[in-house]
Design a protein around this motif. Sequence first.
Motif: not given
Ligand code: DAU
Length: 381
Positions: A101-103, A150, A152, A231, A311
């Motif tokens: 599940s992690h992008v 999702t 996405e 980050p 992104h």
């Molecule tokens: O939209 C639904 C999706 O949400 C789900 O399908 C995915 O399984 C789930 O992981 C989530 O995906 P995202 O990529 O949106 O989630 P993430 O928490 O990885 O990142 C949220 C936002 O924050 C994204 O724009 C990237 C940013 N980010 C993430 C991380 C881990 C950062 O800026 N810094 C970070 O260290």
Amino acid sequence: MKARHGTGVAVERELRLKTILVTGGAGFIGSNFVLHMLEQGDCSIVNLDKLTYAGNPANLASLEGRPEYTLVRGDICDAALVASLLEQYRPEAIVHFAAESHVDRSIAGPEAFLKTNIDGTFTLLQAARIYFGKLTGAERDAFRFLHVSTDEVYGTLTPEDPAFHEETPYAPNSPYAASKAASDHLVRAWVHTYGLPAIVTNCSNNYGRFQFPEKLIPLMILHALAGKPLPIYGDGLQVRDWLYVEDHCSALRTVLATGRVGETYNVGGGNQRSNLEVVKTLCALLDELVPDSKFVPHVRLITYVQDRPGHDRRYAIDARKLETELGWTAKESFETGLRRTVEWYLANRDWVEGVTSGAYQQWIGQNYGSRAVVEAGEAAR
Ligand code: DAU
Ligand code: NAD
């Protein structure tokens, strides 16, 4: 269902319970869903989970000894295992969460995503089709396959675009999103070609208890508590539409009970926030809840790092179909949900310790170690 107790009361109660086969029920949303469903007291659950790094039986420790809950450690790609579980437990529904599940991990290593998210869904669909083909009468009418997907799959939005609705064309951008889109298409085909009574839900970003700290919100909470850099990828102005996990679970319960076969339902909380806003709100909450920390004000830890490749800029969900057709609404506001979440991570340090050992540290090193720092925060310099 087989009675396990000698008393008439227990037999009557168990006869009334329907069985649900949940896949990936030891993960973040899956474990919240298992607990949510068992709290209602009207079903029993068999949880098929491979227990990858993201699967954690500790999430469901409170169910130990409960006869309504069974954990089976196994892979959804194992066709023989899936078929035998269907024959043994004769579930009324399959609720399919299991996925990579992690992008960021999908960018670093897409293979596991194709294997589990596409092959695994295919394996489940085939097994479900054969099982469904043998059902008759009320059992056949009741059977559902609920595929948890999702937002996405719809790709990315500009700030002016309307929110994703169920007719938005698919345009997945990451290997993760592409694998989920492929799985959604398989489900659609199994409905249209084989008449499998399946439903797809496409949900926005979840947050809440038990989320593995590779995802934005728990990662930022834990880094802030430890005084590590927070980050932010790129300019931090990417927008996500946040939904408290308990609201997602209630939406899935609603869809399972009253959703129309062959339909898709978007699920979202109407909480669009930029990543920077989310992280600053978390910092303010931690300043308030951990006032003695030497890292107050936590906002000084914010650090801009090299962006995620490809992104997506903005996600937003139009959930009106689910709201008007099935009467579901989200209950938790983003502000109260985020506070509850921070409080949960503060109160559950043992859980945190349990998931942040060796393999986790390796991932943090891999994902952040190689990411150039664009602008270090005042306290992180
Ligand atoms: O939209 C639904 C999706 O949400 C789900 O399908 C995915 O399984 C789930 O992981 C989530 O995906 P995202 O990529 O949106 O989630 P993430 O928490 O990885 O990142 C949220 C936002 O924050 C994204 O724009 C990237 C940013 N980010 C993430 C991380 C881990 C950062 O800026 N810094 C970070 O260290
Ligand atoms: P997660 O990574 O926390 O949990 C995934 C679970 O699946 C883990 O318990 C893992 O052990 C299990 N699993 C992985 N591969 C497996 C396999 N081959 N066989 C059996 N089990 C396996 O994921 P999550 O965040 O809880 O997401 C659950 C589902 O919801 C996923 O399908 C995801 O695409 C979808 N979704 C997530 C979000 C979100 O914000 N987290 C939003 C919308 C949709």
